[in-house]
Design a protein around this motif. Structure first.
Motif, PDB file in Angstrom:
ATOM      1  N   PHE A 290      50.189  45.320  35.080  1.00 40.07           N
ATOM      2  CA  PHE A 290      49.089  44.675  34.583  1.00 40.07           C
ATOM      3  C   PHE A 290      47.845  45.390  34.995  1.00 40.07           C
ATOM      4  CE2 PHE A 290      45.676  41.361  35.009  1.00 40.07           C
ATOM      5  CZ  PHE A 290      45.875  40.834  33.801  1.00 40.07           C
TER       6      PHE A 290
ATOM      7  N   ALA B 155      45.333  46.380  31.778  1.00 41.18           N
ATOM      8  CA  ALA B 155      44.012  45.686  31.682  1.00 41.18           C
ATOM      9  C   ALA B 155      42.745  46.541  32.238  1.00 41.18           C
ATOM     10  CB  ALA B 155      43.900  44.511  32.620  1.00 41.18           C
TER      11      ALA B 155
ATOM     12  N   SER C   2      41.785  47.269  35.178  1.00 37.89           N
ATOM     13  CA  SER C   2      40.990  46.461  36.400  1.00 37.89           C
ATOM     14  C   SER C   2      41.522  47.202  37.716  1.00 37.89           C
ATOM     15  CB  SER C   2      41.486  45.075  36.363  1.00 37.89           C
ATOM     16  OG  SER C   2      40.951  44.484  37.522  1.00 37.89           O
TER      17      SER C   2
END
Length: 182
Positions: free
Chosen positions: A18, A22, A24
């Motif tokens: 993830f 993303a 991040s």
């Protein structure tokens, strides 16, 4: 404990995927944190297991019973010489077969010498096991009584981790049979 560590690592992998998708950095650091927690749990589990002491190893197919096995180990019956007299052994007490076996207590393990173990493992002699019990027996073992038994070749019983019963001494009987047929 290992299941918890595995779940933490799977969660860390999911969070890392993830984080990459993303873009991040915070999610990536969460993944690192989950991996660190899993590592700490593994080390803690290992330290706890070391404090408990070593586990008793299972016997391999060609292993000889040793003194570290749980429960008392009984010597196999001494064999008579050519004149019919028994060599060695204590003759003051009754033989193991004469003692009334307790049906709820597991019989002791027969101690077998290495030569007999090899004969037993190579023989095709049939012994009998009881489901969920660690010993193998002869068909006329007094301890077995009316319990349901499963027939197995003696070598296979050894390979599966079963050990000989001290009441009926199957290794002694099988080795004696193999020697007489040779």
């Amino acid at each position: 404990m290992l299941l918890t560590v595995l779940l933490l690592l799977l969660a860390a992998a999911g969070v890392l995927v993830f984080a990459v998708a993303a873009g991040s950095a915070q999610w990536a650091w969460l993944s690192v944190l989950l991996c660190a927690v899993a590592a700490v749990l593994l080390f803690w589990s290992r330290a706890r297991d070391r404090k408990r002491g070593p586990a008793v190893p299972r016997h391999s197919a060609h292993a000889v019973a040793d003194d570290t096995a749980s429960g008392p180990v009984v010597e196999s019956e001494p064999e008579p010489d050519e004149s019919g007299t028994t060599l060695g052994g204590d003759t003051t007490g009754p033989p193991a077969e004469a003692v009334e076996p307790d049906p709820d207590t597991e019989p002791s393990e027969q101690r077998t010498d290495a030569a007999d173990v090899l004969l037993v493992c190579e023989s095709g002699a049939e012994v009998f096991v009881i489901d969920e019990r660690p010993r193998y027996h002869l068909d006329d073992c007094s301890w077995v009584g009316q319990r349901a038994t499963l027939p197995l070749p003696a070598g296979e019983a050894r390979e599966l981790g079963f050990t000989p019963c001290a009441v009926c001494c199957p290794d002694t009987a099988v080795a004696r049979l193999e020697r007489s047929s040779a």
